[in-house]
Scaffold this active site. Structure first.
Site, PDB file in Angstrom:
ATOM      1  N   HIS A 201       0.683  -1.156  -0.012  1.00 24.77           N
ATOM      2  CA  HIS A 201      -0.053   0.082   0.064  1.00 24.77           C
ATOM      3  C   HIS A 201       0.947   1.311  -0.041  1.00 24.77           C
ATOM      4  O   HIS A 201       0.687   2.057   0.903  1.00 24.77           O
ATOM      5  CB  HIS A 201      -0.894  -0.076   1.272  1.00 24.77           C
ATOM      6  CG  HIS A 201      -2.377   0.330   0.868  1.00 24.77           C
ATOM      7  ND1 HIS A 201      -3.276  -0.295   0.266  1.00 24.77           N
ATOM      8  CD2 HIS A 201      -3.284   1.346   1.381  1.00 24.77           C
ATOM      9  CE1 HIS A 201      -4.399   0.085   0.004  1.00 24.77           C
ATOM     10  NE2 HIS A 201      -4.026   1.488   0.893  1.00 24.77           N
ATOM     11  N   ALA A 206      -4.808   6.013  -4.206  1.00 28.33           N
ATOM     12  CA  ALA A 206      -4.764   5.114  -5.630  1.00 28.33           C
ATOM     13  C   ALA A 206      -4.165   3.798  -5.617  1.00 28.33           C
ATOM     14  O   ALA A 206      -4.024   3.356  -6.562  1.00 28.33           O
ATOM     15  CB  ALA A 206      -4.258   6.216  -6.543  1.00 28.33           C
ATOM     16  N   ASN A 207      -3.881   3.302  -4.546  1.00 28.72           N
ATOM     17  CA  ASN A 207      -3.298   2.147  -4.202  1.00 28.72           C
ATOM     18  C   ASN A 207      -4.068   0.867  -5.114  1.00 28.72           C
ATOM     19  O   ASN A 207      -3.519   0.166  -5.809  1.00 28.72           O
ATOM     20  CB  ASN A 207      -2.938   1.668  -3.016  1.00 28.72           C
ATOM     21  CG  ASN A 207      -1.925   2.552  -2.383  1.00 28.72           C
ATOM     22  OD1 ASN A 207      -0.875   2.347  -2.539  1.00 28.72           O
ATOM     23  ND2 ASN A 207      -2.308   3.111  -1.260  1.00 28.72           N
ATOM     24  N   ARG A 212      -4.416  -2.560  -9.916  1.00 29.41           N
ATOM     25  CA  ARG A 212      -5.165  -3.226 -10.912  1.00 29.41           C
ATOM     26  C   ARG A 212      -4.648  -2.887 -12.409  1.00 29.41           C
ATOM     27  O   ARG A 212      -4.692  -3.768 -13.172  1.00 29.41           O
ATOM     28  CB  ARG A 212      -6.910  -2.734 -10.861  1.00 29.41           C
ATOM     29  CG  ARG A 212      -7.425  -3.464  -9.757  1.00 29.41           C
ATOM     30  CD  ARG A 212      -8.728  -3.119  -9.421  1.00 29.41           C
ATOM     31  NE  ARG A 212      -9.237  -1.733  -9.118  1.00 29.41           N
ATOM     32  CZ  ARG A 212      -9.212  -1.297  -7.946  1.00 29.41           C
ATOM     33  NH1 ARG A 212      -9.027  -2.229  -6.932  1.00 29.41           N
ATOM     34  NH2 ARG A 212      -9.728  -0.015  -7.643  1.00 29.41           N
TER      35      ARG A 212
END
Length: 365
Positions: A201, A206-207, A212
């Protein structure tokens, strides 16, 4: 499968997150069977993708489905209509939510272009991906304060590692695992990489979205996909509880099998759904070519039909840029396509947009 010592202290930072590669058996019989199924589905998708009529815009439109759904997981909501129209218009007419989703798409293409140039994944690229999504320079977290909570109860379920130096070292270890040749199946390694990135993380925000994006980029980097068209976020949003349960089982019990099987199943299902979508686009395109040739009173060309299947919305300027016709004639051609039912005209301000309704429906499945 071997388990490591339980880590179940959600309020404490997981500074002792084990380095990769993981301990234990990552290739049980169940995992190997699921990996074979996923490889078959990906190979069929890769083959189907070669039939896409446009290597840029339509692939981008498909990738934007990943952007929309992935952003929805982070409570950034827009509609397919707003998203696809935004591909066709100037940025100042696009709402903030849609702009944020489009930036996620930009991050996909930034990473994809990086790989296409033969460049290696590195920590600065990860920072650039996060910065593009949020539209400001994002640095690796330095201090505590970031926690992962249960969205239903607000209860803290996980606290990631803290300290820029520690996090950077963890990311470098992850990327070493990414680049190192291994006998472990690449799809299993994808599952490991996704878990590890989410556990690290590394950014204040936006992690999830960066993680993804990395899923897609890893598949491309391993030669399992040629284009960024497999969007796993739909599967995640449809089974959030399974996703977070799988992540927590690795963290708390070292149970990789549950997590890897969850991811491989979703890879297979998503690859099959995406292949069917591509096949449907190809079928509609070929049918439209035959129908337009028989029905248009003026302006028919296969190039024109392929153009209006390159993205859901078409404008007069698209025909001009493609060299098909000048403005007045281009307008007549689009009106003719509207007359025979391939397109649906809609005026926005002083500009006409022509929607390919069937393409829109296929992309929005």
């Amino acid at each position: 499968m071997a388990h490591r010592e339980t880590f179940n202290r959600p309020d404490e930072p997981y500074n002792d997150l084990p380095a990769l590669p993981p301990l234990g058996d990552l290739e049980t019989k169940a995992i190997l069977k699921a990996a074979i199924d996923a490889h078959v589905a990906l190979a069929e998708l890769r083959s189907a993708a070669k039939t896409l009529p446009d290597d840029g815009i339509l692939v981008r439109a498909i990738a934007l489905q990943e952007a929309r759904i992935s952003s929805e997981i982070e409570m950034v909501v827009t509609t397919n209509d707003e998203l696809y129209r935004a591909l066709s218009q100037q940025e100042e007419f696009t709402d903030p939510q849609t702009k944020e989703v489009l930036r996620y798409g930009d991050a996909i293409w930034l990473g994809y272009g990086h790989l296409r140039k033969g460049s290696a994944m590195d920590v600065p690229l990860l920072q650039r991906l996060a910065s593009v999504i949020l539209k400001f320079d994002l640095k690796i977290r330095e201090s505590r304060g970031t926690r992962v909570g249960d969205p239903r109860t607000g209860r803290v379920v996980y606290t990631p590692p803290i300290g820029c130096e520690r996090i950077t070292a963890m990311l470098e270890n992850l990327l070493e695992y990414w680049h190192t040749e291994s006998t472990v199946d690449p799809l299993v390694r994808l599952c490991v990489i996704h878990y590890q990135f989410e556990a690290i993380h590394p950014f204040p925000d936006a992690n999830g979205r960066v993680g993804r994006v990395l899923n897609i980029l890893f598949l491309v980097s391993q030669g399992l996909l040629d284009k960024p068209i497999l969007y796993l976020s739909r599967a995640i949003i449809e089974d959030k509880s399974g996703y977070y349960k799988g992540l927590r089982k690795v963290t708390e019990y070292g149970d990789w099998e549950t997590w890897v099987l969850y991811m491989l199943e979703n890879l297979s299902v998503t690859a099959i759904e995406t292949r069917r979508r591509i096949e449907a686009i190809h079928h509609e395109l070929e049918a439209a070519i035959d129908y337009a040739e028989a029905s248009m009173r003026t302006g028919y060309s296969e190039e024109l039909i392929r153009l209006v299947f390159s993205q859901p919305y078409t404008r007069i300027s698209f025909l001009e840029r493609a060299g098909i016709a000048k403005r007045q004639t281009a307008s007549l051609y689009l009106q003719e396509l509207e007359r025979i039912g391939i397109l649906q005209g809609e005026k926005r301000g002083r500009e006409m947009y022509y929607l390919n309704r069937r393409l829109f429906e296929i992309l929005g499945l």
